[in-house]
Design an enzyme around this catalytic site. Structure first.
Site, PDB file in Angstrom:
ATOM      1  N   ALA A   1       0.842  -1.195   0.000  1.00 50.69           N
ATOM      2  CA  ALA A   1       0.000   0.000   0.000  1.00 50.69           C
ATOM      3  C   ALA A   1       0.875   1.241   0.000  1.00 50.69           C
ATOM      4  CB  ALA A   1      -0.905  -0.004   1.217  1.00 50.69           C
ATOM      5  N   GLY A   2       0.314   2.322  -0.545  1.00 47.30           N
ATOM      6  CA  GLY A   2       1.041   3.582  -0.632  1.00 47.30           C
ATOM      7  C   GLY A   2       1.449   3.925  -2.035  1.00 47.30           C
TER       8      GLY A   2
ATOM      9  N   ASN B   1       8.453   9.628   4.367  1.00 47.41           N
ATOM     10  CA  ASN B   1       7.217  10.257   3.890  1.00 47.41           C
ATOM     11  C   ASN B   1       6.376  10.725   5.069  1.00 47.41           C
ATOM     12  OD1 ASN B   1       4.296   8.940   4.042  1.00 47.41           O
ATOM     13  ND2 ASN B   1       5.782   7.257   4.157  1.00 47.41           N
TER      14      ASN B   1
ATOM     15  N   PHE C   1      -2.141  10.121   4.334  1.00 48.36           N
ATOM     16  CA  PHE C   1      -3.322   9.486   3.741  1.00 48.36           C
ATOM     17  C   PHE C   1      -3.985  10.383   2.693  1.00 48.36           C
ATOM     18  CE2 PHE C   1      -4.506   6.517   7.576  1.00 48.36           C
ATOM     19  CZ  PHE C   1      -3.402   5.736   7.295  1.00 48.36           C
TER      20      PHE C   1
ATOM     21  N   SER D   1       0.238   3.976  10.485  1.00 45.74           N
ATOM     22  CA  SER D   1       0.882   5.122   9.861  1.00 45.74           C
ATOM     23  C   SER D   1       1.248   6.140  10.930  1.00 45.74           C
ATOM     24  CB  SER D   1      -0.043   5.781   8.840  1.00 45.74           C
ATOM     25  OG  SER D   1       0.491   7.025   8.432  1.00 45.74           O
TER      26      SER D   1
ATOM     27  N   ASN E   1       1.672   9.249  10.362  1.00 46.13           N
ATOM     28  CA  ASN E   1       1.397  10.577   9.817  1.00 46.13           C
ATOM     29  C   ASN E   1      -0.027  11.071  10.034  1.00 46.13           C
ATOM     30  OD1 ASN E   1       4.068  10.781   8.753  1.00 46.13           O
ATOM     31  ND2 ASN E   1       3.440   9.379   7.109  1.00 46.13           N
ATOM     32  N   THR E   2      -0.841  10.301  10.751  1.00 43.31           N
ATOM     33  CA  THR E   2      -2.165  10.745  11.171  1.00 43.31           C
ATOM     34  C   THR E   2      -2.163  10.799  12.695  1.00 43.31           C
ATOM     35  OG1 THR E   2      -3.281   9.775   9.246  1.00 43.31           O
ATOM     36  CG2 THR E   2      -4.638  10.216  11.185  1.00 43.31           C
TER      37      THR E   2
ATOM     38  N   LYS F   1      -2.307  -4.128  10.014  1.00 43.10           N
ATOM     39  CA  LYS F   1      -0.949  -3.662   9.745  1.00 43.10           C
ATOM     40  C   LYS F   1      -0.438  -2.887  10.954  1.00 43.10           C
ATOM     41  CE  LYS F   1       1.900  -1.595   6.120  1.00 43.10           C
ATOM     42  NZ  LYS F   1       1.906  -1.111   4.726  1.00 43.10           N
TER      43      LYS F   1
ATOM     44  N   SER G   1       5.931  -4.706   8.571  1.00 42.05           N
ATOM     45  CA  SER G   1       5.394  -3.625   9.364  1.00 42.05           C
ATOM     46  C   SER G   1       5.260  -2.387   8.477  1.00 42.05           C
ATOM     47  CB  SER G   1       6.341  -3.294  10.522  1.00 42.05           C
ATOM     48  OG  SER G   1       7.596  -2.861   9.993  1.00 42.05           O
ATOM     49  N   ASN G   2       4.802  -1.319   9.107  1.00 48.03           N
ATOM     50  CA  ASN G   2       4.738  -0.016   8.457  1.00 48.03           C
ATOM     51  C   ASN G   2       6.092   0.689   8.586  1.00 48.03           C
ATOM     52  OD1 ASN G   2       3.593   2.453   7.359  1.00 48.03           O
ATOM     53  ND2 ASN G   2       1.612   1.777   8.149  1.00 48.03           N
TER      54      ASN G   2
ATOM     55  N   GLY H   1      12.198   1.668   3.171  1.00 46.04           N
ATOM     56  CA  GLY H   1      13.318   1.302   2.320  1.00 46.04           C
ATOM     57  C   GLY H   1      14.351   0.469   3.060  1.00 46.04           C
TER      58      GLY H   1
END
Length: 369
Positions: free
Chosen positions: A72-73, A121, A125, A183, A185-186, A221, A249-250, A272
Site C-alpha cells: 500500500a502507498g 514520507n 493518507f 501510519s 502521519n495521522t 498492519k 510492518s509499516n 526502504g
C-alpha cells in the site's frame, strides 16, 4: 523506476539507466505521479511467461501465483492494479483509502535518503476517498490478489467508524482488507494499537465483516516501533478474535540507520533498505507470539537475499515499494529468481517451506543483513 521499459528505445540499457537517473533527480512526488500516469496509459512492462511453480502459495485461503506484492502507498487511489498485476506482482494492495477525500499533509512530504536507499514520507493518507476507489474496483478483474488498505480521515471524530465504513464499502470488491492503524502521519492513529482501543476496533471491524455478503479476509498492519510488551498485548488481542492475519510492518519513526544523511531529519516514516533489520526482527518476534497466523512481511526488502531472509524470519508472503525507487522494476524478477534458487538449493518444493527457518535468530537480534 518503471520508465526503464516504457518503449523499445528505452529498453536499451544506456538509455534505461539515464531514464532512471532522470527520475531520481525529479521531486519524489512528481516522479511518483508520472509513474502512475505512465501505468494508466498502458506503458507498463508485462511479465514474460508464467511464474515458477515453486512460487505458488496460499495466504488466508487465497491462492497466489507468487508471494510478492506491491505494498500500500504506491497506488493510493486504485488507479493501476491491473498494470501492476501484468508486471508480475502476485498481489496488489491499493490505498490507504479513507471514507472522505483528503489532500494529506502540506508539500513537500516525500523525501529520498539516497545514500541509504531509504525514503521518508509524511503524506498523511492523501487520497480521493472511498467512492472514487470503489468505482474503479467494482467489476474489475485485476489478475492478481487484490487488497484494499483502509484508514481513517485525519479530522474524523470516530476513527473506528471510519474503519467499519471501509470494511462495509470494499468487502465485495477486495480479496482481502488491511486495517492500517500504524501510519505515523495521522495524529493519534497509532494509539489504536493499544490494548483496549485495539480490542474495540477489531470487534467493530470483524462485526462489520460478518454482515458482508462474502467473508473477506481482514489483516491488521502494525508499526515496527513497538516494544515486546506491546507486541505481547497485540498478540493476545488478535488471537482472541478471528482476524485472518497481520502485516509487519509499516514505516518507522526511528532514524538510527540514517543519522547524518540527507533528509534524515525530515518528519515522517522511514522506509526502504534502512528499515529492513528492524522490521524483520519485529516480524520474527510477532511470529513467535502468534503461531501460524498468516503474516505478510514488509519493510526494507531490497535484494533476493533480503527476500529470502524475510521468509526465513517468519513471513508467509512479502510486499515491497520503496526499493523500486532505487532498484527499478527488474527487482521484482530478481526477487523471484532468488526465491526459486533458495527453494531449490535447500531441496524444498515451495517458497512456503522457507518460512520460519531463522525466526529465533531474528527475534533475538542475532541475525542482520
Amino acid at each position: 523506476m518503471i520508465f526503464s521499459r516504457l518503449s523499445p528505445l528505452l529498453r536499451i540499457p544506456a538509455l534505461s539507466g539515464l531514464t532512471r537517473e532522470a527520475l531520481l533527480k525529479m521531486d519524489p512526488e512528481i516522479a511518483h505521479g508520472a509513474t502512475i500516469a505512465a501505468l494508466r496509459l498502458g506503458l507498463a512492462p508485462e511479465q514474460e511467461g508464467p511464474d515458477a511453480p515453486e512460487l505458488k502459495t496460499t495466504l488466508c485461503g487465497l491462492d497466489l501465483k507468487n508471494p510478492i506484492g506491491m505494498a500500500a502507498g504506491f497506488d493510493k487511489n486504485a488507479e493501476v492494479p491491473k498494470p501492476l498485476a501484468r508486471m508480475g506482482f502476485g498481489m496488489v494492495e491499493v490505498g490507504t483509502v479513507t471514507p472522505r477525500p483528503q489532500v494529506g499533509n502540506p508539500k513537500p512530504r516525500l523525501f529520498r535518503v539516497g545514500p541509504a536507499e531509504g525514503v521518508i514520507n509524511r503524506m498523511g493518507f492523501n487520497n480521493e476517498g472511498h467512492e472514487a476507489a470503489f468505482a474503479r474496483l467494482k467489476g474489475a478483474h485485476v489478475g492478481a490478489i487484490l487488497g484494499v488498505n483502509i484508514g481513517a480521515n485525519k479530522d474524523s471524530e470516530d476513527f473506528v467508524a471510519d474503519y467499519v465504513a471501509g470494511v462495509t464499502r470494499f468487502a465485495e470488491v477486495a480479496d482481502y482488507l488491511t486495517v492500517n492503524i500504524s501510519s505515523p502521519n495521522t495524529p493519534g492513529l497509532r494509539n489504536l494499537q493499544a490494548d483496549e482501543a485495539l480490542t474495540r476496533l477489531l470487534a467493530a471491524v470483524l462485526k462489520a465483516r460478518s454482515k458482508a455478503s462474502v467473508r473477506v479476509p481482514v489483516l491488521l498492519k502494525i508499526a515496527p516501533d513497538l516494544d515486546e510488551r506491546q507486541l505481547d498485548n497485540i498478540a493476545r488481542v488478535v488471537l482472541a478474535t478471528d482476524l485472518d492475519g497481520l502485516i509487519v510492518s509499516n514505516t518507522t519513526l526511528g532514524r538510527d540507520p540514517v543519522l547524518g544523511m540527507e533528509n534524515a531529519t525530515e518528519t515522517g516514516g522511514l522506509s526502504g533498505k534502512p528499515l529492513f533489520n528492524l522490521a524483520t526482527q519485529k516480524l520474527a518476534q510477532v511470529r513467535q507470539r502468534v503461531g501460524r497466523l498468516p503474516i505478510i512481511g514488509v519493510g526494507g526488502i531490497h535484494s533476493p537475499e533480503s527476500a529470502v531472509a524475510k521468509f526465513e524470519a517468519g513471513a508467509d508472503a512479502i510486499q515491497l515499494y520503496s526499493a523500486l525507487v532505487f532498484g527499478g522494476l527488474n527487482l521484482l524478477d530478481r526477487l523471484k529468481r532468488g526465491l526459486v534458487a533458495a527453494v531449490r538449493s535447500r531441496g524444498l518444493k515451495s517458497v512456503s517451506e522457507l518460512s520460519g527457518k531463522t525466526t529465533a535468530e531474528w527475534a533475538a537480534g542475532q541475525a542482520r543483513l
